[in-house]
Design a protein around this motif. Structure first.
Motif, PDB file in Angstrom:
ATOM      1  N   SER A  99       0.835  -1.200   0.000  1.00 31.67           N
ATOM      2  CA  SER A  99       0.000   0.000   0.000  1.00 31.67           C
ATOM      3  C   SER A  99       0.869   1.249   0.000  1.00 31.67           C
ATOM      4  N   VAL A 100       0.327   2.310  -0.495  1.00 33.53           N
ATOM      5  CA  VAL A 100       0.984   3.617  -0.488  1.00 33.53           C
ATOM      6  C   VAL A 100       0.067   4.584   0.243  1.00 33.53           C
ATOM      7  N   THR A 101       0.674   5.365   1.143  1.00 33.57           N
ATOM      8  CA  THR A 101      -0.102   6.376   1.861  1.00 33.57           C
ATOM      9  C   THR A 101       0.316   7.764   1.405  1.00 33.57           C
ATOM     10  N   PHE A 102      -0.641   8.503   0.933  1.00 35.82           N
ATOM     11  CA  PHE A 102      -0.423   9.914   0.601  1.00 35.82           C
ATOM     12  C   PHE A 102      -0.818  10.711   1.832  1.00 35.82           C
ATOM     13  N   VAL A 103       0.084  11.578   2.278  1.00 34.27           N
ATOM     14  CA  VAL A 103      -0.233  12.419   3.434  1.00 34.27           C
ATOM     15  C   VAL A 103      -0.122  13.878   2.999  1.00 34.27           C
ATOM     16  N   SER A 104      -1.144  14.629   3.310  1.00 32.59           N
ATOM     17  CA  SER A 104      -1.170  16.027   2.879  1.00 32.59           C
ATOM     18  C   SER A 104      -0.307  16.889   3.790  1.00 32.59           C
ATOM     19  N   LYS A 105       0.715  17.495   3.199  1.00 35.69           N
ATOM     20  CA  LYS A 105       1.544  18.465   3.916  1.00 35.69           C
ATOM     21  C   LYS A 105       1.410  19.838   3.266  1.00 35.69           C
ATOM     22  N   ALA A 106       0.363  19.993   2.494  1.00 40.39           N
ATOM     23  CA  ALA A 106       0.122  21.258   1.810  1.00 40.39           C
ATOM     24  C   ALA A 106      -0.740  22.161   2.682  1.00 40.39           C
ATOM     25  N   THR A 107      -0.716  23.446   2.370  1.00 42.15           N
ATOM     26  CA  THR A 107      -1.541  24.384   3.138  1.00 42.15           C
ATOM     27  C   THR A 107      -2.971  24.411   2.599  1.00 42.15           C
ATOM     28  N   ALA A 108      -3.109  24.010   1.343  1.00 37.37           N
ATOM     29  CA  ALA A 108      -4.436  23.985   0.728  1.00 37.37           C
ATOM     30  C   ALA A 108      -4.888  22.532   0.569  1.00 37.37           C
ATOM     31  N   PRO A 109      -6.177  22.297   0.458  1.00 37.47           N
ATOM     32  CA  PRO A 109      -6.648  20.922   0.251  1.00 37.47           C
ATOM     33  C   PRO A 109      -6.040  20.309  -1.012  1.00 37.47           C
ATOM     34  N   VAL A 110      -5.777  19.015  -0.962  1.00 39.69           N
ATOM     35  CA  VAL A 110      -5.183  18.300  -2.096  1.00 39.69           C
ATOM     36  C   VAL A 110      -6.063  17.098  -2.427  1.00 39.69           C
ATOM     37  N   TRP A 111      -5.767  16.491  -3.582  1.00 38.42           N
ATOM     38  CA  TRP A 111      -6.565  15.354  -4.035  1.00 38.42           C
ATOM     39  C   TRP A 111      -5.680  14.444  -4.873  1.00 38.42           C
ATOM     40  N   PRO A 112      -4.837  13.620  -4.248  1.00 41.47           N
ATOM     41  CA  PRO A 112      -3.996  12.717  -5.033  1.00 41.47           C
ATOM     42  C   PRO A 112      -4.864  11.636  -5.665  1.00 41.47           C
ATOM     43  N   ALA A 113      -4.673  11.423  -6.963  1.00 47.79           N
ATOM     44  CA  ALA A 113      -5.504  10.434  -7.659  1.00 47.79           C
ATOM     45  C   ALA A 113      -4.760   9.924  -8.882  1.00 47.79           C
ATOM     46  N   GLY A 114      -5.172   8.744  -9.321  1.00 44.39           N
ATOM     47  CA  GLY A 114      -4.538   8.128 -10.472  1.00 44.39           C
ATOM     48  C   GLY A 114      -4.880   8.839 -11.763  1.00 44.39           C
ATOM     49  N   ASN A 115      -3.956   8.714 -12.720  1.00 46.40           N
ATOM     50  CA  ASN A 115      -4.213   9.292 -14.048  1.00 46.40           C
ATOM     51  C   ASN A 115      -5.268   8.458 -14.768  1.00 46.40           C
ATOM     52  N   PRO A 116      -5.838   8.949 -15.847  1.00 48.09           N
ATOM     53  CA  PRO A 116      -5.687  10.312 -16.355  1.00 48.09           C
ATOM     54  C   PRO A 116      -6.626  11.284 -15.637  1.00 48.09           C
ATOM     55  N   HIS A 117      -6.269  12.537 -15.718  1.00 46.44           N
ATOM     56  CA  HIS A 117      -7.120  13.585 -15.178  1.00 46.44           C
ATOM     57  C   HIS A 117      -8.149  13.948 -16.240  1.00 46.44           C
TER      58      HIS A 117
END
Ligand SMILES: [Cu+2]
Length: 170
Positions: A76-94
């Motif tokens: 598994s891979v964990t994406f953790v938000s360290k940004a100041t704004a909301p984020v949305w990591p997601a698979g391609n394509p956009h």
């Protein structure tokens, strides 16, 4: 008074005095005994970090760190938000996010387009295994996804699609 009576009186008085001394005379505190408590060192628990802790990608204001991660199928891979704004990591394509898994989506419709992520609407909402959290991540929130299919799975920040990366599943 007979001698035997005198002896008994002495015995009784002695017992009484002894009882009083034993019960009412405050003992003088002597030096406290020093107790030696053996130092027992508990063994450090050997905790295998969850796979999602090992495979960690930070989503920052300037991109993914690391942008490329190599894992084994099943991890598994964990994406953790360290940004100041909301984020949305997601698979391609956009913006459909439906390259992973590779099996074709069977549903199609205009409703999906209105949500931006076809994967969430047509697949994830029902099966829950699309490479897409289907929601924004606020600072310090995480999204963990397990990759069972081998391949190079590129991803992006749905809010800032120019921020991209790749999970290499071997
Ligand atoms: Cu997107």
């Amino acid at each position: 008074m007979t001698n035997q009576s005198k002896i008994w009186i002495v015995v009784i008085i002695s017992l009484a005095v002894g009882w009083v001394i034993g019960n009412y005379v405050i003992p003088i505190p002597g030096p406290q005994p020093t107790l030696t408590v053996p130092t027992v060192t508990a063994p450090e628990p050997v905790l295998e970090p969850p796979v999602s802790e090992k495979n960690r990608i930070q989503v920052t204001d300037t991109g993914f760190v690391p942008a490329t991660l190599r894992i084994r199928a099943g991890e598994s891979v964990t994406f953790v938000s360290k940004a100041t704004a909301p984020v949305w990591p997601a698979g391609n394509p956009h913006p459909s996010h439906d390259a992973y898994p590779s099996q074709a989506y069977t549903l199609a419709g205009d409703q999906a387009k209105s949500f931006g992520s076809k994967a969430c609407v047509e697949y994830g909402a029902r099966k829950g295994d699309v490479f897409d959290p289907c929601r924004l991540l606020l600072p310090n929130q995480t999204f963990t996804f397990q990759f069972t299919e081998e391949g190079n799975w590129s991803f992006h920040n749905h809010v800032r699609p120019e921020h991209a990366g790749t999970i290499i599943v071997e």
